[in-house]
Design an enzyme around this catalytic site. Structure first.
Site, PDB file in Angstrom:
ATOM      1  N   TRP A  65       0.857  -1.185   0.000  1.00 52.99           N
ATOM      2  CA  TRP A  65       0.000   0.000   0.000  1.00 52.99           C
ATOM      3  C   TRP A  65       0.900   1.244   0.000  1.00 52.99           C
ATOM      4  O   TRP A  65       1.901   1.286   0.724  1.00 52.99           O
ATOM      5  CB  TRP A  65      -0.900  -0.009   1.256  1.00 52.99           C
ATOM      6  CG  TRP A  65      -1.642   1.276   1.399  1.00 52.99           C
ATOM      7  CD1 TRP A  65      -2.687   1.703   0.634  1.00 52.99           C
ATOM      8  CD2 TRP A  65      -1.358   2.330   2.323  1.00 52.99           C
ATOM      9  NE1 TRP A  65      -3.066   2.958   1.022  1.00 52.99           N
ATOM     10  CE2 TRP A  65      -2.278   3.364   2.066  1.00 52.99           C
ATOM     11  CE3 TRP A  65      -0.414   2.488   3.339  1.00 52.99           C
ATOM     12  CZ2 TRP A  65      -2.284   4.549   2.793  1.00 52.99           C
ATOM     13  CZ3 TRP A  65      -0.424   3.673   4.058  1.00 52.99           C
ATOM     14  CH2 TRP A  65      -1.357   4.692   3.778  1.00 52.99           C
TER      15      TRP A  65
ATOM     16  N   ASP B 156     -15.974   8.657  -0.026  1.00 51.74           N
ATOM     17  CA  ASP B 156     -16.550   7.899   1.088  1.00 51.74           C
ATOM     18  C   ASP B 156     -17.329   8.813   2.053  1.00 51.74           C
ATOM     19  O   ASP B 156     -16.963   9.963   2.264  1.00 51.74           O
ATOM     20  CB  ASP B 156     -15.355   7.248   1.835  1.00 51.74           C
ATOM     21  CG  ASP B 156     -15.791   6.137   2.744  1.00 51.74           C
ATOM     22  OD1 ASP B 156     -16.998   5.942   2.916  1.00 51.74           O
ATOM     23  OD2 ASP B 156     -14.896   5.453   3.282  1.00 51.74           O
TER      24      ASP B 156
ATOM     25  N   ARG C 157      -9.823  -2.600   8.843  1.00 54.68           N
ATOM     26  CA  ARG C 157     -10.528  -1.311   8.725  1.00 54.68           C
ATOM     27  C   ARG C 157     -11.993  -1.470   9.151  1.00 54.68           C
ATOM     28  O   ARG C 157     -12.886  -0.909   8.538  1.00 54.68           O
ATOM     29  CB  ARG C 157     -10.457  -0.793   7.288  1.00 54.68           C
ATOM     30  CG  ARG C 157     -10.489   0.713   7.199  1.00 54.68           C
ATOM     31  CD  ARG C 157     -10.772   1.206   5.782  1.00 54.68           C
ATOM     32  NE  ARG C 157     -10.607   2.656   5.723  1.00 54.68           N
ATOM     33  CZ  ARG C 157     -11.172   3.428   4.812  1.00 54.68           C
ATOM     34  NH1 ARG C 157     -11.920   2.919   3.867  1.00 54.68           N
ATOM     35  NH2 ARG C 157     -10.971   4.720   4.822  1.00 54.68           N
TER      36      ARG C 157
ATOM     37  N   ASP D 220     -14.274   1.253  -5.071  1.00 52.30           N
ATOM     38  CA  ASP D 220     -13.143   0.981  -4.184  1.00 52.30           C
ATOM     39  C   ASP D 220     -13.205  -0.445  -3.641  1.00 52.30           C
ATOM     40  O   ASP D 220     -14.242  -1.113  -3.727  1.00 52.30           O
ATOM     41  CB  ASP D 220     -13.188   1.994  -3.023  1.00 52.30           C
ATOM     42  CG  ASP D 220     -11.812   2.318  -2.476  1.00 52.30           C
ATOM     43  OD1 ASP D 220     -10.874   1.533  -2.695  1.00 52.30           O
ATOM     44  OD2 ASP D 220     -11.681   3.368  -1.818  1.00 52.30           O
ATOM     45  N   MET D 221     -12.115  -0.922  -3.074  1.00 51.48           N
ATOM     46  CA  MET D 221     -12.075  -2.266  -2.489  1.00 51.48           C
ATOM     47  C   MET D 221     -10.900  -2.255  -1.506  1.00 51.48           C
ATOM     48  O   MET D 221      -9.759  -2.381  -1.908  1.00 51.48           O
ATOM     49  CB  MET D 221     -11.849  -3.287  -3.601  1.00 51.48           C
ATOM     50  CG  MET D 221     -12.148  -4.715  -3.256  1.00 51.48           C
ATOM     51  SD  MET D 221     -10.795  -5.570  -2.460  1.00 51.48           S
ATOM     52  CE  MET D 221      -9.496  -5.464  -3.654  1.00 51.48           C
TER      53      MET D 221
ATOM     54  N   CYS E 218     -10.353   1.157  -7.820  1.00 51.20           N
ATOM     55  CA  CYS E 218      -9.462   1.593  -6.751  1.00 51.20           C
ATOM     56  C   CYS E 218      -9.445   0.450  -5.755  1.00 51.20           C
ATOM     57  O   CYS E 218     -10.445  -0.245  -5.587  1.00 51.20           O
ATOM     58  CB  CYS E 218     -10.057   2.859  -6.122  1.00 51.20           C
ATOM     59  SG  CYS E 218      -9.190   3.456  -4.664  1.00 51.20           S
TER      60      CYS E 218
ATOM     61  N   ASP F 237      -2.703   5.566  -3.181  1.00 46.14           N
ATOM     62  CA  ASP F 237      -3.101   6.555  -2.176  1.00 46.14           C
ATOM     63  C   ASP F 237      -1.942   7.492  -1.858  1.00 46.14           C
ATOM     64  O   ASP F 237      -2.122   8.499  -1.172  1.00 46.14           O
ATOM     65  CB  ASP F 237      -3.536   5.856  -0.878  1.00 46.14           C
ATOM     66  CG  ASP F 237      -4.961   5.345  -0.964  1.00 46.14           C
ATOM     67  OD1 ASP F 237      -5.691   5.749  -1.886  1.00 46.14           O
ATOM     68  OD2 ASP F 237      -5.353   4.528  -0.098  1.00 46.14           O
TER      69      ASP F 237
HETATM   70  C1  GLA Z   1      -9.331   4.146  -0.026  1.00 48.90           C
HETATM   71  C2  GLA Z   1      -9.086   4.869  -1.328  1.00 48.90           C
HETATM   72  C3  GLA Z   1      -9.110   6.359  -1.063  1.00 48.90           C
HETATM   73  C4  GLA Z   1     -10.423   6.766  -0.455  1.00 48.90           C
HETATM   74  C5  GLA Z   1     -10.693   5.961   0.810  1.00 48.90           C
HETATM   75  C6  GLA Z   1     -12.092   6.200   1.328  1.00 48.90           C
HETATM   76  O1  GLA Z   1      -8.268   4.292   0.844  1.00 48.90           O
HETATM   77  O2  GLA Z   1      -7.887   4.475  -1.898  1.00 48.90           O
HETATM   78  O3  GLA Z   1      -8.876   7.074  -2.263  1.00 48.90           O
HETATM   79  O4  GLA Z   1     -11.464   6.568  -1.393  1.00 48.90           O
HETATM   80  O5  GLA Z   1     -10.550   4.561   0.568  1.00 48.90           O
HETATM   81  O6  GLA Z   1     -12.384   5.462   2.450  1.00 48.90           O
END
Ligand code: GLA
Length: 739
Positions: free
Chosen positions: A201, A369, A445, A480-481, A528, A550
């Site tokens: 990450w 989010d 998370r 996202d995931m 993402c 990120d």
């Molecule tokens: C992940 C994505 C971010 C953002 C957050 C939101 O970390 O990579 O860009 O969208 O989730 O919780």
């Protein structure tokens, strides 16, 4: 004609513009690999490429001292148990436990074009008649009734071959498919470097290059996602291959789940490459008449270095993999609120973001989010895809209208595959959460994963997402995931199907994507996975661009984008300017450098634009204007890596994009640490027309392309940044335009 068949000798010569791929049926009825590399003439005799000599101490299939020894032979799809002791491409277990399969050539078919796979898998295609042809070779095992179709699609104009295999059980017993890889390539020696893209990450796709060695080297994933740790893309290059010259093969898999890339150097120092679904955590029950289709693997060869390899692969994906509705479409410049606000959002704040964005010239606002359920932090509500009316009292429709009213687009974040235990969805459907019987889910998370192998889960997600998209006229979805699967178990699957779970999960993800795309063909999807944790060709089929990482610190991003560029074109890479000091490492980089990095991709912003002083807003306005002027180049131009940020030789790195006609190029040179009184620096352009004259940054004098490429362009020293007061992390852009 790209596929030439010698019917007498059963030789198949696949030709692209610059490459040849030759295979032939061997005496035992299986398919042997004869040659893959730079184009060679067609011939009715490839004996020179197939010469054999008997070797001691390995089995011979013809007679005890015969030279038909599988262990010595290059094969196309090796089976297990007949004397080739390398890793096989597939393996099947019969009901009695026997694991030996003997395939026999049955016939072949050549069809023009390339159609999409029908098995719910993402795949390549040839919608625009780009001269693709497909060869299918049929093999059967008389004992079990297993039929194996080896598929080769040849894309002559991009020097790409796409392979996959389909298994059909035409026997009367259930067969267990223990491994079913997509591609095998046996190469005649081991003089290669393996280039793979390793990371974590916030540190995705760092180039790692080492000579391959005796034994097996594997990269892969067991995370049910392609992962931050390894990307499925890798290269085998001759030791002396560099960006501009030398032989290299690039491999990739059109798949987003558990994968393996294996490179085995055997006792005769030949190399076997295997690419496909990771056989660990995989087994498929093949009942009579059932089929199993592997994902597709892409392979390409270049004799002109790594830049050429990346460019031809990138063009191939844009033409033959990415959703055609977006493949050539300019991607919008966006502002995403996440890094500025995290969960602390409401309609007023977002409206003021949109208004400022409009002033800057930004084209889309992406609400990240926190807009749904009771989500005020990351502990709740995933799965409850209903608008949070405390934050958006009039729903999202009102916000959407005001954004559209400004002439901007509206994007929205979802994390469809996830479920929070603190959610209405979990209270209603606890059985939808993935967990092994009698075990506790391991948290990450504060969230768990939905069982995407279930149709009812896919249907629920489709209905709830479609409603939000439709009601609020969403133009773009960031999918996202943010975690991988633990305690993998499919509650709906029988005990002997549990190893099908990983593949069924990802098929569920693909099914949901497909349903949404069918219903909303004009919605742009961006994938993402905590940044770039699922940056793969499976995703790119549905979502033509992905959030690269990120980590938005410009210096780190140079490495991440440079590494990513080996396997993926710029149009696939989301790249944004964020605030300083950077949220991850506290680094202060100049705004100009952050822009000079983010231009090379799908450009956007990810910071609180409502609290910036006017001089910054004015600079951003210029950035947006500049990007718009060169957007096609930055998203779809030919990308050249010039100086690598991975070489610690100097404190500079550089890259460049050039348009198809070689009329315009933009190069960037980045400085990491400033060294006082340093030597002169020159930028060596690439890919220009030697005979054209170019003006660089509107200089008064024009230079020939050959001079700019061979003698370089003098780079004047860097000045201090006005805001940070430092010369570190400065950068310069060079726009070269033909006269
Ligand atoms: C992940 C994505 C971010 C953002 C957050 C939101 O970390 O990579 O860009 O969208 O989730 O919780």
């Amino acid at each position: 004609m790209s596929i030439n068949v010698n019917e007498d000798k059963l030789l198949f010569h696949l030709q692209t513009k610059n490459t040849s791929y030759i295979v032939g049926v061997m005496e035992n009825g299986e398919v042997g690999q004869i040659y893959y590399g730079k184009k060679v003439h067609q011939s009715d005799n490839y004996d020179n490429l197939q010469t054999r000599e008997w070797r001691n101490c390995i089995p011979s299939l013809d007679n005890d001292h015969g030279d038909f020894q599988l262990e010595m032979l290059k094969q196309e799809y090796a089976s297990f148990g007949k004397g080739d002791f390398r890793k096989p491409a597939f393996q099947v277990t019969e009901e009695n436990g026997s694991r030996v399969t003997v395939l026999n050539y049955e016939g072949y078919q050549v069809t023009s074009g390339k159609s999409r796979l029908e098995a719910g898998l993402p795949s390549t295609f040839d919608d625009n008649d780009d001269d693709a042809e497909t060869l299918t070779i049929k093999l059967t095992d008389d004992l079990t009734g297993l039929t194996v179709f080896l598929n080769y699609s040849v894309f002559p104009n991009q020097d790409v071959i796409v392979r996959s295999t389909k298994f059909v059980n035409q026997g009367s017993e259930t067969l267990s498919l223990n491994r079913a890889l997509s591609l095998q390539l046996d190469l005649p020696d081991k003089e290669y470097d393996l280039l793979h893209f390793h990371g974590s990450w916030a540190r995705e796709r760092e180039l790692s290059r080492d000579a391959i060695h005796d034994g097996i080297q594997e990269i892969g994933s067991l995370r049910t996602a392609s992962s931050h740790q390894e990307n499925p893309f890798f290269i085998l290059a001759r030791h002396d291959t560099n960006e501009d010259q030398g032989n290299a093969f690039g491999f990739n898999l059109v798949y987003s789940g558990n994968f393996i890339d294996s490179v085995e150097v055997d006792q005769y120092r030949t190399t076997r490459v295997l690419v496909g679904i990771n056989p660990e955590e995989f087994e498929w029950q093949l009942a009579p008449n059932a089929e199993f289709q592997t994902p597709e693997a892409v392979v390409s060869f270049s004799d002109s270095g790594l830049n050429q390899l990346s460019q031809q692969l990138g063009k191939f994906y844009e033409k033959h993999l990415v959703n055609p509705n977006f493949a050539n479409e300019l991607r919008p410049i966006l502002i995403n609120n996440w890094e500025a606000t995290e969960f602390n959002i409401n309609e007023e704040k977002l409206t003021s973001f949109a208004k400022t964005a409009k002033k800057i010239g930004i084209e889309m606002l992406v609400l990240d989010d926190g807009w749904f359920g009771k989500r005020n932090d990351d502990t709740s509500s995933l799965g409850d895809w209903k608008v949070n009316l405390d934050k958006f009292p009039s729903g999202l429709g009102h916000l959407s209208e005001s954004i559209h009213g400004l002439g901007m687009k509206f994007g929205l974040w979802f994390e469809p595959e996830m479920i929070s235990q603190n959610s209405d969805l979990f209270r209603e459907h606890p059985e939808w959460l993935i967990v092994a019987p009698g075990r506790k889910p391991t948290p990450q998370r504060h969230q768990s994963v939905l069982d995407m192998s279930r149709d009812d889960v896919v249907e629920y997600l489709f209905e709830s997402m479609a409603k939000i998209i439709e009601d609020n006229q969403i133009d773009y979805v960031k999918w996202d995931m943010n975690r991988n699967i633990t305690e993998a178990f499919g509650a709906k699957l029988s005990a002997d199907q549990q190893l099908e779970f990983g593949h069924r999960y990802i098929l569920g993800v693909y099914a949901l994507y497909q349903k949404l795309i069918d219903k909303f063909p004009n919605v742009l999807f961006e994938s993402c996975a905590s940044g770039g944790g699922r940056f793969d060709l499976g995703m790119m089929y549905y979502a033509p661009q992905a959030w690269t990482s990120d980590d938005t610190d410009a210096m780190e991003r140079i490495k991440i984008q440079y590494g990513t560029s080996y396997g993926y074109p710029l149009s696939m890479m989301g790249a944004h300017i964020s605030a300083v000091p950077n949220g991850l490492n506290g680094r202060q980089t100049p705004l100009s450098t952050r822009a000079n990095v983010a231009y090379f991709g799908d450009f956007g912003y990810e910071l609180d634009i409502t609290s910036l002083d006017e001089s910054i807003i004015a600079e951003m306005k210029q950035q947006v204007e500049f990007y718009k002027e060169y957007r096609r180049l930055f998203q779809f131009g030919k990308f050249y890596r010039i100086e690598s940020p991975y070489d610690n030789r100097g404190s500079y790195s550089s890259w460049e994009v050039v348009d198809e006609n070689q009329d315009v190029a933009v190069a960037a040179l980045y400085q990491t640490m400033q060294r006082p009184n340093d030597s002169y620096v020159r930028l060596y352009f690439k890919g220009l027309d030697e005979d054209k004259q170019y003006l660089v940054n509107n200089d008064s004098h024009a230079y020939y392309g050959d001079e700019l490429m061979n003698a370089g362009y003098f780079v004047s020293h860097f000045n201090r940044d006005e805001r940070t007061g430092s010369v570190d992390f400065q950068s310069q852009l060079f726009v070269a335009k033909a006269k």
